[in-house]
Design an enzyme around this catalytic site. Sequence first.
Site, PDB file in Angstrom:
ATOM      1  N   SER A 201       9.211 -40.538  15.342  1.00 38.12           N
ATOM      2  CA  SER A 201       9.730 -41.312  16.446  1.00 38.12           C
ATOM      3  C   SER A 201       8.619 -42.100  17.132  1.00 38.12           C
ATOM      4  CB  SER A 201      10.495 -40.419  17.407  1.00 38.12           C
ATOM      5  OG  SER A 201      11.454 -41.169  18.123  1.00 38.12           O
ATOM      6  N   ASP A 307      21.000 -41.457  12.613  1.00 36.25           N
ATOM      7  CA  ASP A 307      20.127 -41.389  13.789  1.00 36.25           C
ATOM      8  C   ASP A 307      20.649 -42.370  14.834  1.00 36.25           C
ATOM      9  OD1 ASP A 307      18.080 -41.370  15.666  1.00 36.25           O
ATOM     10  OD2 ASP A 307      16.485 -41.329  14.156  1.00 36.25           O
ATOM     11  N   HIS A 338      18.395 -37.584  14.384  1.00 38.22           N
ATOM     12  CA  HIS A 338      16.968 -37.766  14.700  1.00 38.22           C
ATOM     13  C   HIS A 338      16.215 -36.467  14.386  1.00 38.22           C
ATOM     14  CE1 HIS A 338      14.032 -40.371  16.586  1.00 38.22           C
ATOM     15  NE2 HIS A 338      13.681 -39.435  17.456  1.00 38.22           N
TER      16      HIS A 338
END
Length: 658
Positions: A201, A307, A338
Amino acid sequence: MPIRVQRIRLAGRTIAVAATTALITLLVPPGSAQSAAPRESRPVYSYDDAIRESVWVDTTLDGDGDGRTDRVAVDIVRPREPGQHGRKIPVIMDASPYYSCCGRGNESQKKTYDANGNPVQFPLYYDNYFVPRGYAFVAVDLAGTNRSDGCVDVGGRSDIHSAKAVVDWLNGRARAYTTRTGTERAAARWTTGDVGMIGKSWDGTIANGVAATGVEGLKTVVPIAAISSWYDYYFAEGAPLYGSGPDWLSDYVNSPEARARCQAVQQRLVDGAPRTGDWTRLWSERDYVPDASRVRASVFAVHGMQDLNVRTKHLGQWWDALAANGVERKVWLSGTGHVDPFDFRRADWVATLHRWFDHYLLGYDNGVDREPMADIERAPGRWSTDRVWPPRSTATTTVRPAGGAVPGVGTLGLKPARPGATETFTDDPSLGESDWAADIDRATPAKAGFSTRPLSRALRLSGSSTVTVTATPTTTSAHLTAVLVDLGPDTIRDYAAAGEGITTLPERTCWGASTSGDSSCFKETAARTTAVEYTVVSRGWADLGNHASAGSGRPLTPGRPYTITLDLHATDHVVPAGHRLALVIGGTDKDLIDPPATRPGLNLDLSRTAARLPLDGGAGAFLRATTGTAPSVAAPRGARLDGVDGPRTLRPLPGGGN
């Protein structure tokens, strides 16, 4: 569009590999055969006796405006033995804003220090696993976080330069010090300067951004669920995705000291990111895609196709730009949200990552660069591979909606609708893609749905789609959503639940060596699945006011038609025989985009509305799949996937915890 594989700089890499071979042979265990080149690094060094130290690298920037250049904290763990024999080692690096505020990984681990400020725990397993194998692990606190100076600027110059400066220091091009404010210099004479960046991320986003600078010494990046353009994190063609902007995120991860000194940076983030969704200079600075031509590192990207935090548009546009510039690359696509691959395919992931770093950082000819480019999760825990991704047989195919016997329930095929054909719906912000998909065959006032007949053979979508819509609004503002749906029963990862497709178990497995302060043992996970009667394959959003420019919006004139193209998120999905492929067009997608200022009615001109899909086999495959006799499928056995409220929060963190 099909993407052709290209490999670049092979000659330069051959030279680099040859140059490092002499160093590599020094890293094999004493007494082992020296005649054959090594193919795998082994855990021959002591993790317990490893050197743990901190340095502060001068970024040459003064982001907090205190009159001195900012220093970022760099915590290092490296094996002691190579240095005792004059051997140099490569670096695995994770630059993060989360080491003190939020934690890393499924268990939200944070850095810890002893009474003298020396690092004790390095989050995640990278240090435990790779340090005994002859790597250093470097954990960088982005400017403004934990023990670093400066301010977080959410993907901007400060964030990216925080990490790039460390790569420069590791290659002898920047200064570092043994303390945050002192004058004693620290040199990185122990490293080859070869760096691999990794992270999930925000951390993976930094890896993308640093790679886009073309910095020398960065050999590979492994971005997991990473952002490629920060505008696309907050907006979709003018439609706001969250009720907050980068100023909130910066304030959240800044250290308490940074919050007090970074008010000017906060204000610049507010001023530069207006909630109108207009593109500004701030977003240009935080868009790494145009600089893909500068990437010199190989890229191993990982993303969950469901996601809803960092959506796969980020992967799709980054991947396409890398491909256009011939960058060596590999991808894993999972059915999760995610989630880190350590938590959805642990053993295979660690083994593959090990071989990847061995090849690109140690120069081992282990064949990982010649293996299939893509691993794709077809069902929970079931994977397939592709030599090239998307497959070379993929071709963009235009499919078109047409009206049916019931208002709002139409067909999807290759032929255009008759001139003058329309469908009408009214935006209802209380509904979203799950509601629309569940009611695909019913006339409902908040959407228009179009589906194929049951397929006689499977149909594969691979890559990024677009949907062009011509709509006439009844008010001065309107938001649009387009979704592709696989209509048919299936068992999928439950990406809408807590865990986003995984369940964390109490049992632990160990991945490397441990100390009393830094364990290599992590909780195991299992796939969390759910039975469904449809699957949303891809989605995209836009503010109709951005029809003339994706980067700026304007009020609409009621009664006037506008045409806009929505970018749908990259995916790789096989619609099985017996299922149907559907296109749904609606207004506000509940919990995924914010509603417009008004509640418009929208009239769709079907003759000027079309979807362009990346289909394996192109139009011929679509035609074959939508003719002939379709097999029967079992009646829907699952409840509808009830929204996306699990992973979605009003104030998202790109990667803070799981």
